[in-house]
Enzyme design. Sequence first.
Site, PDB file in Angstrom:
ATOM      1  N   ASN A  10       5.825   3.265  -1.834  1.00 19.40           N
ATOM      2  CA  ASN A  10       6.551   2.136  -2.420  1.00 19.40           C
ATOM      3  C   ASN A  10       6.062   1.960  -3.850  1.00 19.40           C
ATOM      4  O   ASN A  10       4.960   1.477  -4.077  1.00 19.40           O
ATOM      5  CB  ASN A  10       6.281   0.871  -1.583  1.00 19.40           C
ATOM      6  CG  ASN A  10       6.892  -0.368  -2.210  1.00 19.40           C
ATOM      7  OD1 ASN A  10       7.668  -0.289  -3.159  1.00 19.40           O
ATOM      8  ND2 ASN A  10       6.539  -1.529  -1.678  1.00 19.40           N
ATOM      9  N   LYS A  12       7.122  -0.011  -6.047  1.00 15.62           N
ATOM     10  CA  LYS A  12       7.251  -1.392  -6.548  1.00 15.62           C
ATOM     11  C   LYS A  12       7.898  -1.363  -7.938  1.00 15.62           C
ATOM     12  O   LYS A  12       8.702  -0.485  -8.206  1.00 15.62           O
ATOM     13  CB  LYS A  12       5.879  -2.092  -6.538  1.00 15.62           C
ATOM     14  CG  LYS A  12       5.223  -1.954  -5.153  1.00 15.62           C
ATOM     15  CD  LYS A  12       4.006  -2.806  -4.957  1.00 15.62           C
ATOM     16  CE  LYS A  12       3.472  -2.581  -3.551  1.00 15.62           C
ATOM     17  NZ  LYS A  12       2.366  -3.449  -3.194  1.00 15.62           N
ATOM     18  N   HIS A  96       9.435  -6.963   2.697  1.00 12.91           N
ATOM     19  CA  HIS A  96       8.110  -6.694   2.118  1.00 12.91           C
ATOM     20  C   HIS A  96       7.446  -8.034   1.788  1.00 12.91           C
ATOM     21  O   HIS A  96       8.119  -8.983   1.392  1.00 12.91           O
ATOM     22  CB  HIS A  96       8.239  -5.829   0.860  1.00 12.91           C
ATOM     23  CG  HIS A  96       6.910  -5.341   0.386  1.00 12.91           C
ATOM     24  ND1 HIS A  96       6.070  -6.122  -0.384  1.00 12.91           N
ATOM     25  CD2 HIS A  96       6.241  -4.180   0.610  1.00 12.91           C
ATOM     26  CE1 HIS A  96       4.954  -5.456  -0.622  1.00 12.91           C
ATOM     27  NE2 HIS A  96       5.034  -4.270  -0.031  1.00 12.91           N
ATOM     28  N   GLU A  98       5.919  -9.086  -0.673  1.00  9.59           N
ATOM     29  CA  GLU A  98       6.201  -9.613  -2.017  1.00  9.59           C
ATOM     30  C   GLU A  98       7.572 -10.266  -2.066  1.00  9.59           C
ATOM     31  O   GLU A  98       7.792 -11.232  -2.795  1.00  9.59           O
ATOM     32  CB  GLU A  98       6.067  -8.480  -3.050  1.00  9.59           C
ATOM     33  CG  GLU A  98       4.597  -8.087  -3.246  1.00  9.59           C
ATOM     34  CD  GLU A  98       4.355  -6.607  -3.512  1.00  9.59           C
ATOM     35  OE1 GLU A  98       5.295  -5.896  -3.925  1.00  9.59           O
ATOM     36  OE2 GLU A  98       3.206  -6.156  -3.290  1.00  9.59           O
ATOM     37  N   GLU A 168       1.777  -4.591   7.293  1.00  9.13           N
ATOM     38  CA  GLU A 168       1.088  -4.691   6.014  1.00  9.13           C
ATOM     39  C   GLU A 168       0.380  -6.040   5.921  1.00  9.13           C
ATOM     40  O   GLU A 168       0.991  -7.033   5.519  1.00  9.13           O
ATOM     41  CB  GLU A 168       2.092  -4.578   4.858  1.00  9.13           C
ATOM     42  CG  GLU A 168       2.778  -3.232   4.768  1.00  9.13           C
ATOM     43  CD  GLU A 168       3.183  -2.908   3.322  1.00  9.13           C
ATOM     44  OE1 GLU A 168       2.859  -1.801   2.870  1.00  9.13           O
ATOM     45  OE2 GLU A 168       3.789  -3.756   2.643  1.00  9.13           O
ATOM     46  N   GLY A 174      -2.900  -4.070  -2.339  1.00 10.46           N
ATOM     47  CA  GLY A 174      -3.288  -4.031  -3.745  1.00 10.46           C
ATOM     48  C   GLY A 174      -4.663  -4.625  -4.023  1.00 10.46           C
ATOM     49  O   GLY A 174      -5.025  -4.863  -5.168  1.00 10.46           O
ATOM     50  N   SER A 213      -3.702  -0.722   0.783  1.00 14.43           N
ATOM     51  CA  SER A 213      -4.798   0.056   0.202  1.00 14.43           C
ATOM     52  C   SER A 213      -5.070   1.374   0.932  1.00 14.43           C
ATOM     53  O   SER A 213      -6.224   1.795   1.060  1.00 14.43           O
ATOM     54  CB  SER A 213      -6.066  -0.793   0.111  1.00 14.43           C
ATOM     55  OG  SER A 213      -5.831  -1.956  -0.670  1.00 14.43           O
TER      56      SER A 213
END
Length: 251
Positions: A10, A12, A96, A98, A168, A174, A213
Amino acid sequence: MMRKILVAGNWKMHGSKTMVRSLLEGLLKGSSMNGNADLAVFPSFPYLSLTESILSGSHIQWGGQTLNPNAQGAHSGETSGSMLADMGCRYVLVGHSERRSIYAESDVDVALRFKAALDTGLEPVLCVGETQEEREGGQTEAVVGRQLDAVIGSVGMDAFNHAIIAYEPVWAIGTGLTATPQQAQSVHAFIRDKLSSLDVIISDQLRILYGGSVNGSNAVELFAQSDIDGGLVGGASLTAEDFLAIYSAAA
Ligand code: 13P
């Protein structure tokens, strides 16, 4: 049940034409078709056309990072599932963290997007996961269960014949903090058990990816867990060398 590993990158909101071209050429050069593992990338919308032109006919697949639940119409700035399919996408990410946190997508919104993906022939990758606060409060299974129930309630269990789940944990995205293989396996097993109570066969065949990660050093141990069927990779998918190290771990 042997499930084929999927290593998905991904990207992003990263990239440029130069970067996309060199990254994809690096991936094509450094990987080959593998019976044990699939490889896929998720570029931003403007680069899907370039991605299709470079990857078409290769062993690498691609997908979109989100989609609008509507088929078409007055939704400036948005992209429909049929447009993604038209760009050769096989997959699309749905829900996701985000999208959920920054763009306020609710469980209901996520379910609508999941359904729109299936309706347009895409394979949705449903992302679920808890925040650090929820984990510390012992809410992990309740949160992940609620996120799954919203989608199952809307499309039914059969829809998971054509879908993928990505666990996730938000606190591992991240941050450099990876869930330990045991922590991840425990949530993956919870997800599979939950779905298994609805349909044993679909649940057994379903691929459940881990994201947060993932890198070349932790991938082998993560992928060795019985219910972890690949990775949804952010940062480490942005250079061919790092991403290919994860693909090698899977293959
Ligand atoms: P990182 O691999 O950078 O933690 O990102 C994970 C992720 O959000 C992939 O969708």
